[in-house]
Each structure stands twice: as structure tokens, then as C-alpha cells.
Design a protein around this motif. Sequence first.
Motif, PDB file in Angstrom:
ATOM      1  N   TYR A 243     -29.488  95.317 109.827  1.00  0.00           N
ATOM      2  CA  TYR A 243     -29.484  95.838 111.188  1.00  0.00           C
ATOM      3  C   TYR A 243     -29.750  94.680 112.145  1.00  0.00           C
ATOM      4  CZ  TYR A 243     -29.618 100.812 109.824  1.00  0.00           C
ATOM      5  OH  TYR A 243     -29.318 102.059 109.345  1.00  0.00           O
ATOM      6  N   LEU A 247     -31.070  96.687 117.409  1.00  0.00           N
ATOM      7  CA  LEU A 247     -31.008  98.039 116.857  1.00  0.00           C
ATOM      8  C   LEU A 247     -32.272  98.347 116.063  1.00  0.00           C
ATOM      9  CD1 LEU A 247     -29.454 100.645 116.430  1.00  0.00           C
ATOM     10  CD2 LEU A 247     -28.287  99.573 114.476  1.00  0.00           C
ATOM     11  N   SER A 250     -35.035  98.986 118.497  1.00  0.00           N
ATOM     12  CA  SER A 250     -34.843 100.252 119.211  1.00  0.00           C
ATOM     13  C   SER A 250     -35.218 101.445 118.335  1.00  0.00           C
ATOM     14  CB  SER A 250     -33.386 100.385 119.663  1.00  0.00           C
ATOM     15  OG  SER A 250     -33.045  99.363 120.572  1.00  0.00           O
ATOM     16  N   ILE A 251     -34.808 101.416 117.053  1.00  0.00           N
ATOM     17  CA  ILE A 251     -35.132 102.528 116.153  1.00  0.00           C
ATOM     18  C   ILE A 251     -36.635 102.591 115.906  1.00  0.00           C
ATOM     19  CG2 ILE A 251     -34.848 103.436 113.818  1.00  0.00           C
ATOM     20  CD1 ILE A 251     -32.016 102.284 113.826  1.00  0.00           C
ATOM     21  N   SER A 252     -37.271 101.439 115.731  1.00  0.00           N
ATOM     22  CA  SER A 252     -38.718 101.413 115.510  1.00  0.00           C
ATOM     23  C   SER A 252     -39.468 101.893 116.742  1.00  0.00           C
ATOM     24  CB  SER A 252     -39.162  99.991 115.140  1.00  0.00           C
ATOM     25  OG  SER A 252     -38.558  99.574 113.941  1.00  0.00           O
ATOM     26  N   LEU A 254     -38.256 103.985 118.885  1.00  0.00           N
ATOM     27  CA  LEU A 254     -38.007 105.425 118.942  1.00  0.00           C
ATOM     28  C   LEU A 254     -39.010 106.164 118.069  1.00  0.00           C
ATOM     29  CD1 LEU A 254     -36.177 107.742 119.919  1.00  0.00           C
ATOM     30  CD2 LEU A 254     -34.751 107.328 117.892  1.00  0.00           C
ATOM     31  N   TYR A 300     -27.181 104.470 109.730  1.00  0.00           N
ATOM     32  CA  TYR A 300     -28.068 104.417 110.889  1.00  0.00           C
ATOM     33  C   TYR A 300     -28.327 105.774 111.540  1.00  0.00           C
ATOM     34  CZ  TYR A 300     -24.270 104.713 114.368  1.00  0.00           C
ATOM     35  OH  TYR A 300     -23.241 105.132 115.161  1.00  0.00           O
ATOM     36  N   ILE A 304     -32.084 107.139 112.082  1.00  0.00           N
ATOM     37  CA  ILE A 304     -32.599 107.553 113.392  1.00  0.00           C
ATOM     38  C   ILE A 304     -33.230 108.943 113.299  1.00  0.00           C
ATOM     39  CG2 ILE A 304     -31.919 108.248 115.729  1.00  0.00           C
ATOM     40  CD1 ILE A 304     -29.848 105.952 115.638  1.00  0.00           C
ATOM     41  N   ALA A 307     -36.475 108.630 111.533  1.00  0.00           N
ATOM     42  CA  ALA A 307     -37.458 107.961 112.405  1.00  0.00           C
ATOM     43  C   ALA A 307     -38.033 108.933 113.423  1.00  0.00           C
ATOM     44  CB  ALA A 307     -36.807 106.772 113.103  1.00  0.00           C
TER      45      ALA A 307
END
Length: 396
Positions: A243, A247, A250-252, A254, A300, A304, A307
Motif C-alpha cells: 500500500y 493510503l 489514511s486507512i489507519s 480511519l 483494500y 477499509i 478498519a
Amino acid sequence: MWYKYWWMNYGARAGLVHTARALYALNWMDMAPALEYIKTAMNLTVVELGTLVTAFYVGIAMFQVLGGYLSSYIGDKTTSLIGLLFVSIFAITSGLSGNFIELIISRFLAGLSAALFFSPALSLLASIVPENKYAFHIGIYNGAFNVGGGVGIIGWAILDQYMGYRIPFIIAGLATLGLFVVLVFLFRNIENIKTNKSDIFTSFKKVFSNRIIILVAFIGIASMVSETIIGQFFVYYLESIKYSIDLAGSISALFLIIGFLGGILGGYHFSRTKYKIGTFIAINIVLSLSLILIGFIHYYIFIIIIAIAIGMITVYGMSITYTIVRYLARRDLVSLTLSFVNTLQLLVAVAVPVIFTLIVSSYNYELAWLSMGVLGLVFLPLIFLARGNLIKVVPS
């Protein structure tokens, strides 16, 4: 004029405590996006990175009880403000550290300082909000951690790219120092709850020997495992499976930011459900199984979704644990009891980054994530030892 006295409203004062909690979290989680830069700058191995992350947890675990003791001895308000002050100072020294030894010492001392803030601030919150609003505000308090942590991960990932990792540490410390000054002024009339000095050691013995408190700490361990490993290593893990840094960050972020919603909804739900003990168990089972899933799903969209789910459930799980502890604790011993529970959980959390990185180095990520989920499940049967006592004190 009403606007001159807005800070006298309990909601505004509680909001300042939640803001302090968010900045506290920012100084905790801003390490995660810096790991790759620190590794390169100091030529570290992945296990050394695990040790660096663990240093913070060692500090916070070792001094949780000290925070509870100081809170009982000098007051919850005074202790929480001292903790916030020193969090800011050692965030700044983290940015100024010139080598691995200096950095690991700064992170250890930052963890020590964080230990002086967490449970005394929760006790302080009990002096600010009405009793029937406390479970709801515990949810917001825990959710604020995720907002601050999310900002620390995604915001500081951006800052680290353009400024290096050192200056962002200093910025976070200065922001925390500024809020400390504000709180010293605005909270000067809030009661500073202490324990009668002649009763302190007897009270300590009652708390530390309370079997139900100990059982609750371990039954609810999944949330601490989740917060520790995802908060500190999710960015690094996602980068390792190709990743991009943006990205992954951003996911972490989130995961953390959505936890704020989990805290609010969870606090609202838990204060109203009559199945409190069942909810406690169900949340920990679902969370543990979700941690296992991470290692086997790489697409992904699904990452998400996981997450988001884990972010909400983690905060809800923590809020349940702290609320149950509040039911078990005497008012002047809320801080001490929460400190004790947090210490027990952090003793497990201290080992989590090292276990995770050792399994990754020796085997693979799939087995590492599986071990995290199993760790969350292994203590759940203890509920059969605690259930009878919890039914007596936890309102249905």
C-alpha cells in the motif's frame, strides 16, 4: 454576559478534558507514521522498531499505579495536569533526540507522563459531568483518543513527509503545552478529589486484592491489544503489503477517527442496554475475530471495512471496561482503580509489539495477526468467575 462564562458549563469543561485526551493521543500515535523515517535515519531493524514502540508502553504500564497513587494523595485534577505538562515536554525532547538511545528514553518518559494523565483525567471527568451522563462521556473520552490518534497518524504522516519526523514531534508537544496552560486557568475552581491520607494504604490493599477488578481487566484485553498493534503497526503493515504511504496512513487514520463514533454510540447504547455483561463478552469476541481476519484479507475495500468495524468496536470495548470499573470503584478511588486496571492491561500490551514483530520476522504476518486475535480470546472464559459479582453491581 453568558459567553464570558461558557467554561462554567459542564459540557464545555468536559469538552476541554476530551480535547486534552485527543492531544494526549496525538502525542502517542504520531510515532506510527514516523517509524519508517526513524528506521532509515537511525538504521534500525524491525525488532528495534518494536522495542522503540514498546518503550512508551513500558513507561505507561510501570507508572499507572503511581498515577493512581498521586491522584489519591494530591488529587485527580492536579495529577492529570502534571501528566499533561510532562507529556508535552517529552514529546518535544522526542523531536530533539539525536540518536536511538535518546529517543527511546524520551518515549519511555512520555509514556510515564501519559500514565499520570489517563485515569486521573477520567476521575476528574466524574467531578464535571452528572452521574447519569458519565457512561456517555467515557465513550466520548475514549473516542477523543481516536480522533487525536487519527490526526496524529494521517496529519503527522503528511508533516513527516515534508518536514522530517523531528519537527512534527515538537509541534505536537507545543500544542499540548498550550492546552495545559488553558486548563490550569479554566479548571482552577473544579474540586480536586483526594483520598483521606490515613486511609490510602488500606484503600490500595482493597483495590489491588479485588479479584473481580483483576478479572474484568483481563476479560476486556482485546481492546487494548487492538489499540496497541493497529495504532502502532497498521501503517507499517499496510506498507509492507504494497500500500502507498498515503493510503496506509489514511486507512489507519480511519480506524482511529471512526472510533470516536464508536465511543459515542457505544456509550449511549451501554448506558441503556439491560444486557451489559453479555454485551461486554460479545464485543470482545467480535473484536478478536476481526483481528485474525486482517492477516488474510488484502483487498483494500475489505481492509477499509475491517478498519471501520475494529475502530468502532475497540473504543466501545474500552468504554465498557472503564464503565464497569466505575461501578466497582468507590468514588475517591476511581482513579486508582482505573490505573490498576490499565496497568494490568498494559502489562499485556507491553509485550504485544515485540511478540508481533518477532512472529513476523520468524514466520509471517498471517500468524502474527492470528496470535493477536487469540490473545483477545484466551481470557474470555474468566467471565464465569466474575459473572455473579458483576450481576450484583452492574445496573441492568
